[in-house]
Design an enzyme around this catalytic site. Structure first.
Site, PDB file in Angstrom:
ATOM      1  N   HIS A 145     -14.166 -20.521  39.816  1.00  0.00           N
ATOM      2  CA  HIS A 145     -12.948 -20.766  39.010  1.00  0.00           C
ATOM      3  C   HIS A 145     -12.968 -22.139  38.326  1.00  0.00           C
ATOM      4  O   HIS A 145     -11.905 -22.710  38.046  1.00  0.00           O
ATOM      5  CB  HIS A 145     -11.670 -20.700  39.873  1.00  0.00           C
ATOM      6  CG  HIS A 145     -11.492 -19.445  40.640  1.00  0.00           C
ATOM      7  ND1 HIS A 145     -11.196 -19.436  41.985  1.00  0.00           N
ATOM      8  CD2 HIS A 145     -11.558 -18.163  40.261  1.00  0.00           C
ATOM      9  CE1 HIS A 145     -11.098 -18.193  42.404  1.00  0.00           C
ATOM     10  NE2 HIS A 145     -11.312 -17.395  41.377  1.00  0.00           N
ATOM     11  N   ASN A 193     -15.893 -11.672  28.359  1.00  0.00           N
ATOM     12  CA  ASN A 193     -15.981 -11.655  29.821  1.00  0.00           C
ATOM     13  C   ASN A 193     -16.441 -10.243  30.199  1.00  0.00           C
ATOM     14  O   ASN A 193     -15.629  -9.315  30.225  1.00  0.00           O
ATOM     15  CB  ASN A 193     -14.598 -11.980  30.398  1.00  0.00           C
ATOM     16  CG  ASN A 193     -14.617 -12.077  31.911  1.00  0.00           C
ATOM     17  OD1 ASN A 193     -15.625 -11.765  32.550  1.00  0.00           O
ATOM     18  ND2 ASN A 193     -13.504 -12.480  32.484  1.00  0.00           N
ATOM     19  N   ARG A 247     -18.508 -15.761  29.461  1.00  0.00           N
ATOM     20  CA  ARG A 247     -18.187 -16.248  30.799  1.00  0.00           C
ATOM     21  C   ARG A 247     -19.292 -15.823  31.763  1.00  0.00           C
ATOM     22  O   ARG A 247     -19.647 -14.637  31.815  1.00  0.00           O
ATOM     23  CB  ARG A 247     -16.855 -15.657  31.254  1.00  0.00           C
ATOM     24  CG  ARG A 247     -16.536 -16.090  32.651  1.00  0.00           C
ATOM     25  CD  ARG A 247     -15.298 -15.439  33.195  1.00  0.00           C
ATOM     26  NE  ARG A 247     -15.064 -15.931  34.527  1.00  0.00           N
ATOM     27  CZ  ARG A 247     -14.538 -15.208  35.497  1.00  0.00           C
ATOM     28  NH1 ARG A 247     -14.155 -13.979  35.284  1.00  0.00           N
ATOM     29  NH2 ARG A 247     -14.357 -15.741  36.675  1.00  0.00           N
TER      30      ARG A 247
END
Ligand code: AMP
Length: 397
Positions: free
Chosen positions: A179, A7, A90
């Site tokens: 999300h 990430n 991500r």
């Protein structure tokens, strides 16, 4: 297979190495202040933590340090880089370019660049992290996992704004959500916990953290979500305003003498519960303020719960029923006051709230905060976005 989950932010890089046979986290950590003086890597493995204070002028050096830590004699968990079967990255926004997790090819890399204008703070950073990994691990498959993918199943009537349809077509201005990996994870965990198939359930998932979004998950698929074109929409958040009349934005900009970009900065950084309370964006501080009798802290907490509750009701109506409400993320998992205020008054939908279970200390496991005879189950489920990224990466590779 072992999957490395990355990430990457503009000056940070978080990672987890996950063993897919057991789905256990073997090692994790993060680099901070990449490209800035005083950079450091905090790495955990074998039950130990070590802090490396090393210069990290760029993401490539940061990745090299992470790989060194993973192979370290003490905290290391692998002997060779070849043990890493794939890397999952991500990515915050996919636009309409990617509908699901995607294996990286030179073509994909070019397409990824087209998404930069949709998430200028996040997506270029993810691409930088990706390119650094590709340089350091040239023969390891790389996969992009998008926060928005889970929302790709929304119908047109849910994701369109009421603007000229030709402008939507021309500029792809629509709701994308955020999300998604978290909503997907907790919805599937809820089904498992309830002993049902996802196809049997209508769930509202409330990811309440510094950024917050609420999703309607019908038969395991997202049918609507509260965030929009960008993560500024939906409920008010730590420092973000959430939904606001566009005319009020123009009015405020004129009054304050702000440009478009200054106004967006204001709505992202100076509003939300921080703006309302005048105290903090952190819900722990708001709760402390409430205990001291600070009325604006109470107002901020109540606005947040009220707006969340309205999405729960709206999504129950959109799905034509409700079987389960899930709370997750920093606030969802740790703030009983908010959960109670959201569920208060939802008896008409079939929610029988269990106040005592709601106040039980968060032990990091799934817990039920509705009564045994509640038609609608209310669950607190710790989110695990990294595991979803690792699963999707392994599945593709
Ligand atoms: P997240 O973005 O999911 O990390 O959530 C961050 C927010 O959750 C923080 O700003 C806090 O407001 C809240 N939060 C996190 N941990 C706790 C906790 N232990 N107790 C209360 N609120 C918390």
């Amino acid at each position: 297979m072992k999957v490395l989950v990355i990430n990457a932010g503009s000056s940070s890089l978080k990672y987890q190495l996950i063993d897919m046979e057991t789905e256990k986290v073997l090692a994790k950590g993060g680099c901070e202040r990449i490209g800035i003086r005083g950079s450091l890597l905090v790495a955990k493995g074998n039950g130990e933590e070590r802090v490396y204070k090393e210069a990290m002028p760029n993401h490539k050096i940061a990745i090299e340090l992470v790989l060194d830590a993973l192979r370290d004699d003490g905290i290391g968990v692998i002997k060779s880089m070849d043990e890493i079967g794939a890397v999952g990255h991500r990515v915050v926004a996919s636009g309409e370019y990617f509908k699901k997790a995607t294996l990286v090819t030179p073509e994909v890399l070019k397409t990824l660049e087209k998404t930069f204008e949709l998430a200028p703070l996040h997506n270029p950073a993810a691409a930088t992290g990706l390119k650094a990994c590709m340089e350091v691990m040239p023969s390891t498959p790389m996969v992009l996992v998008f926060d928005t993918s889970f929302h790709a199943t929304m119908p047109e009537k849910a994701y369109l704004y009421g603007i000229d349809y030709n402008d939507y077509k021309e500029y792809s201005v629509r709701k994308y959500g955020a999300h998604g990996t978290s909503h997907k994870f907790v919805a599937s965990e809820a089904a498992k916990y309830l002993g049902k198939k996802p196809e049997e359930l209508k769930i509202v998932t409330c990811h309440l953290g510094n950024g917050s979004s609420i999703s309607a998950v019908d038969c395991g698929k997202c049918v609507d979500t509260s965030m929009g074109f960008t993560p500024l929409a939906g409920v008010l958040m730590g420092t973000r305003s959430g939904d606001i009349d566009a005319s009020a934005v123009e009015f405020l900009a004129r009054k304050k003498g702000y440009s478009y970009s200054e106004m967006i900065e204001y709505l992202n950084k100076k509003c939300g519960v921080a703006g309302i309370s005048g105290v903090s964006s952190d819900f722990r501080d708001l709760e402390k303020g409430m205990k001291r009798g600070n009325e604006r802290c109470v107002l901020a907490l109540d606005m947040f719960a009220y707006q969340t509750k309205k999405f729960v009701g709206a999504y129950a109506a959109a799905m034509g029923g409700l079987d389960c409400i899930v709370f997750t993320a920093g606030i969802g998992e740790n703030t009983p006051y908010v959960r109670e205020e959201v569920c208060k008054g939802l008896e008409f939908l079939g929610v029988k709230f269990n106040g005592r279970a709601n106040k039980a200390k968060n032990d990091g496991t799934i817990h039920e905060i509705s009564k045994g005879n509640s038609k609608v189950k209310v669950l607190v489920i710790p989110t695990n976005e990294e595991l979803v990224i690792a699963r999707e990466t392994a599945a593709l590779v």
